[in-house]
Structures are given as structure tokens and as C-alpha cells.
Design a protein around this motif. Sequence first.
Motif, PDB file in Angstrom:
ATOM      1  N   THR A 264     -26.818  24.319 -25.593  1.00  0.00           N
ATOM      2  CA  THR A 264     -25.848  25.036 -26.428  1.00  0.00           C
ATOM      3  C   THR A 264     -26.373  26.448 -26.726  1.00  0.00           C
ATOM      4  N   THR A 265     -25.484  27.429 -26.629  1.00  0.00           N
ATOM      5  CA  THR A 265     -25.829  28.811 -26.972  1.00  0.00           C
ATOM      6  C   THR A 265     -24.931  29.279 -28.110  1.00  0.00           C
ATOM      7  N   TYR A 266     -25.329  30.393 -28.733  1.00  0.00           N
ATOM      8  CA  TYR A 266     -24.644  30.873 -29.928  1.00  0.00           C
ATOM      9  C   TYR A 266     -24.362  32.369 -29.827  1.00  0.00           C
ATOM     10  N   THR A 267     -23.179  32.755 -30.255  1.00  0.00           N
ATOM     11  CA  THR A 267     -22.829  34.156 -30.472  1.00  0.00           C
ATOM     12  C   THR A 267     -22.405  34.260 -31.928  1.00  0.00           C
ATOM     13  N   TRP A 268     -22.471  35.490 -32.491  1.00  0.00           N
ATOM     14  CA  TRP A 268     -22.106  35.600 -33.895  1.00  0.00           C
ATOM     15  C   TRP A 268     -21.662  36.994 -34.282  1.00  0.00           C
ATOM     16  N   THR A 269     -20.941  37.006 -35.416  1.00  0.00           N
ATOM     17  CA  THR A 269     -20.594  38.242 -36.096  1.00  0.00           C
ATOM     18  C   THR A 269     -21.192  38.154 -37.494  1.00  0.00           C
ATOM     19  N   VAL A 270     -21.460  39.313 -38.074  1.00  0.00           N
ATOM     20  CA  VAL A 270     -22.106  39.370 -39.386  1.00  0.00           C
ATOM     21  C   VAL A 270     -21.192  40.050 -40.385  1.00  0.00           C
TER      22      VAL A 270
ATOM     23  N   ASP B 225     -24.188  41.983 -34.847  1.00  0.00           N
ATOM     24  CA  ASP B 225     -23.428  41.003 -34.083  1.00  0.00           C
ATOM     25  C   ASP B 225     -24.144  40.748 -32.759  1.00  0.00           C
ATOM     26  N   VAL B 226     -24.001  39.535 -32.238  1.00  0.00           N
ATOM     27  CA  VAL B 226     -24.555  39.188 -30.923  1.00  0.00           C
ATOM     28  C   VAL B 226     -23.430  38.578 -30.099  1.00  0.00           C
ATOM     29  N   THR B 227     -23.154  39.194 -28.944  1.00  0.00           N
ATOM     30  CA  THR B 227     -22.039  38.746 -28.105  1.00  0.00           C
ATOM     31  C   THR B 227     -22.490  38.042 -26.832  1.00  0.00           C
ATOM     32  N   THR B 228     -23.792  38.024 -26.565  1.00  0.00           N
ATOM     33  CA  THR B 228     -24.348  37.294 -25.429  1.00  0.00           C
ATOM     34  C   THR B 228     -25.016  36.039 -25.964  1.00  0.00           C
ATOM     35  N   GLY B 229     -24.717  34.896 -25.381  1.00  0.00           N
ATOM     36  CA  GLY B 229     -25.223  33.624 -25.895  1.00  0.00           C
ATOM     37  C   GLY B 229     -26.729  33.584 -26.048  1.00  0.00           C
ATOM     38  N   ALA B 230     -27.187  33.157 -27.227  1.00  0.00           N
ATOM     39  CA  ALA B 230     -28.612  33.007 -27.521  1.00  0.00           C
ATOM     40  C   ALA B 230     -28.896  31.532 -27.807  1.00  0.00           C
ATOM     41  N   SER B 231     -30.135  31.109 -27.589  1.00  0.00           N
ATOM     42  CA  SER B 231     -30.486  29.704 -27.788  1.00  0.00           C
ATOM     43  C   SER B 231     -30.690  29.334 -29.250  1.00  0.00           C
TER      44      SER B 231
ATOM     45  N   THR C 121     -24.159  36.784 -44.364  1.00  0.00           N
ATOM     46  CA  THR C 121     -23.444  35.634 -43.812  1.00  0.00           C
ATOM     47  C   THR C 121     -23.054  35.906 -42.366  1.00  0.00           C
ATOM     48  N   TYR C 122     -23.426  34.969 -41.503  1.00  0.00           N
ATOM     49  CA  TYR C 122     -23.114  35.022 -40.076  1.00  0.00           C
ATOM     50  C   TYR C 122     -22.003  34.017 -39.785  1.00  0.00           C
ATOM     51  N   THR C 123     -21.046  34.382 -38.950  1.00  0.00           N
ATOM     52  CA  THR C 123     -20.053  33.448 -38.441  1.00  0.00           C
ATOM     53  C   THR C 123     -20.443  33.198 -36.993  1.00  0.00           C
ATOM     54  N   VAL C 124     -20.848  31.958 -36.713  1.00  0.00           N
ATOM     55  CA  VAL C 124     -21.470  31.607 -35.437  1.00  0.00           C
ATOM     56  C   VAL C 124     -20.534  30.727 -34.613  1.00  0.00           C
TER      57      VAL C 124
END
Length: 109
Positions: free
Chosen positions: A40-46, A57-63, A80-83
Motif C-alpha cells: 500500500t502507498t499513500y498520497t496526501w494533502t495538508v 502535499d505529496v502526489t507520488t505514492g510513498a510507503s 492535519t493531513y488528508t491521506v
Amino acid sequence: VAVTVEPTPIIAAVTATACSGSAFTVAPTTGGTDIVPTGTTYTWTVSANANVTGQSDVTTGASSISQILTNPTNTAETVTYTVTPTSGTCVGASFSVTVTVNPSPSVIS
């Protein structure tokens, strides 16, 4: 006909605490009501907090969910991050990661 059913990640809201200038890391695992398929990978907005730096924000999947946050104030601040979790081609429902960033102690002599 063979059909492969891939699991969809299901992850509850998470809270974390970090000291100013230190990294926080959240790496969800399967347990309780959480379902975290391998890979599973994660992207997020802050949600920006003007009193904290290092959030982005991270738009490329991270572990895992991780950043170094700095709080230059003298009170605890929250970021607060929305993941969004993704496993293979299955996108799970977004969940929140709320990080309390404690200030670094300082003494003025």
C-alpha cells in the motif's frame, strides 16, 4: 474464467506527535478495523498551518506518511493531513493524520 479480487485499504484516522524539527512517521498496519494490503502507498494533502514549516502535499505514492515539521512558537501546533491509500489498482477511502508538533524548549538567560 479466473477472477482476482484485490483488497482495498481501509484505515481509520491516526494521531501522531512530533518534536519541532524532528520527523514524524506513520506507517499503518493491518489490525483492529484497519486493512492494509502489502505494498500500500499513500498520497496526501495538508491543511496548512501558518505557524508550522515543512508541511507539503505529496502526489507520488510513498510507503509511509512522514515529514519533518518545525514549530517556532512556544505552544503546541497541529497539522492535519488528508491521506489516500492505494493498493495495486484499488484506491481506499481517505483518512486523516493529525500531528501535534510540540515546540522546542528554550531558555533565555
